[in-house]
Design an enzyme around this catalytic site. Structure first.
Site, PDB file in Angstrom:
ATOM      1  N   SER A 153       5.222  -1.444   6.404  1.00 51.86           N
ATOM      2  CA  SER A 153       4.171  -1.512   5.406  1.00 51.86           C
ATOM      3  C   SER A 153       2.839  -1.932   6.053  1.00 51.86           C
ATOM      4  CB  SER A 153       4.595  -2.451   4.276  1.00 51.86           C
ATOM      5  OG  SER A 153       3.756  -2.328   3.153  1.00 51.86           O
ATOM      6  N   ASP A 241       9.913   5.269  -2.729  1.00 45.86           N
ATOM      7  CA  ASP A 241       9.036   4.125  -2.495  1.00 45.86           C
ATOM      8  C   ASP A 241       7.871   4.195  -3.484  1.00 45.86           C
ATOM      9  OD1 ASP A 241       7.011   2.390  -1.513  1.00 45.86           O
ATOM     10  OD2 ASP A 241       7.721   2.635   0.550  1.00 45.86           O
ATOM     11  N   HIS A 278      10.977   0.759  -0.734  1.00 44.14           N
ATOM     12  CA  HIS A 278      10.100   0.065   0.218  1.00 44.14           C
ATOM     13  C   HIS A 278      10.742  -1.190   0.800  1.00 44.14           C
ATOM     14  CE1 HIS A 278       5.950  -0.280   1.744  1.00 44.14           C
ATOM     15  NE2 HIS A 278       6.009  -1.587   1.542  1.00 44.14           N
TER      16      HIS A 278
END
Length: 318
Positions: A153, A241, A278
């Protein structure tokens, strides 16, 4: 141990996970990190390469060390793993604890230039200079000249942008669900405005002199990456995600820029993982692939080393 304090040491997959702290010269704060050292090889020890894992928003160096399961795969190859924090903590900057996606826990791996963050938010210098110098001084078994980057991320943004800003310094780079084009997404725009000041004028987007925003944006950095320098980037993103679906990651923008810069799939590999989100369930599901990828560049898998060892299924297989 001089500048590093070992707060605890935990046995993990045959190696040891050290929890460390130190007073940082980069951030002016006390910084914490995790460092995993695999077990010693059966022969005369050789210096082990280093994989630096950069975590995402709200995380610390503990998250991946506890939930990412890099360690068993690092043991296979004899690779040390460093898990630094994501920002300074306790800097006392007004507003740094107001939002979850800016300030504390959200350093974005840049050196801030905008007051009041410019004094402490120096994560780029911390990752690229201070951390390797500390490890070189205190852990002689680690080869700080053989380093690769991995991140998730915001940490994926950090790994990719640092790799691309320093051609040839790092041997490989991989990212899970990276913020691949921060100048064009809400997370990146918020952070860069706070750390760097207002965005550059639209008319300067394709300027020969990149703005400070573009200097930390992987989609822009790959356009000028030198063609005579090795390139090795691996990206995984889950199709379920929410942040990918909402336009925070913009991996397709990076893919397009890579193709236009003539970096094909042999250099930049992007995989869309159907149904994955995610979380660290996603990261841990594919982390073996990423460690295998880095081992190719950190160790030359399949090649005979000068000490006679051949890197194969295990780091020290002869």
């Amino acid at each position: 141990m001089g500048g590093l304090t070992v707060t605890s040491s935990i046995k993990s997959f045959g190696g040891t996970l050290h929890k460390l702290s130190h007073d940082s010269t980069s951030t002016g704060t006390k910084m914490a990190l995790n460092l995993f050292i695999p077990p010693a090889p059966p022969r005369e020890p050789i210096k082990m390469p280093l994989l630096v894992y950069l975590s995402g928003l709200t995380c610390t160096g503990d998250n991946c060390a506890e939930k990412g399961f890099i360690q068993p795969h690092a043991v296979k190859y004899g690779i040390a793993v460093a898990y630094p924090d994501t920002s300074p903590r306790g800097a006392g900057v007004e507003g740094e604890d107001k939002d979850w996606d800016f300030g504390t826990g959200a350093g974005f791996y840049i050196d801030a230039t905008n007051p009041p963050y410019d004094k402490n938010y120096k994560m780029y210098t911390y990752i690229t200079k201070e951390l390797p110098a500390l490890l070189k001084e205190h852990y002689q078994e680690i080869d700080t000249e053989r380093v690769s980057l991995m991140g998730h991320s915001m940490g994926g943004h950090g790994a990719m942008s640092i790799y691309l800003k320093n051609p040839g310094k790092y041997l490989s780079c991989s990212a899970f669900a990276p913020i691949a084009n921060p100048v064009a997404c809400p997370w990146g725009q918020k952070a860069f405005t706070g750390y760097f000041g207002p965005p550059p004028p639209t008319s300067s987007v394709e300027s020969p002199t990149p703005s400070i925003w573009q200097q930390h944006d992987s989609t822009h950095l790959i356009k000028s990456y030198p063609q005579d320098t090795p390139m090795a980037i691996k990206i995984d993103v889950g199709t379920a995600d929410k942040f990918y679906q909402d336009g925070q990651l913009l991996v397709e923008n990076f893919e397009k820029a890579a193709r236009e810069a003539k970096w094909g799939e042999a250099y930049v590999e992007v995989k869309k993982r159907d149904g994955y989100d995610h979380s660290y369930y996603f990261v841990s599901s594919f982390v073996k692939d990423h460690v295998d990828f880095h081992a190719t560049f950190l160790l030359g898998v399949g090649q005979r080393r000068p000490d006679g060892l051949v890197v194969g299924e295990g780091a020290y297989q002869v």
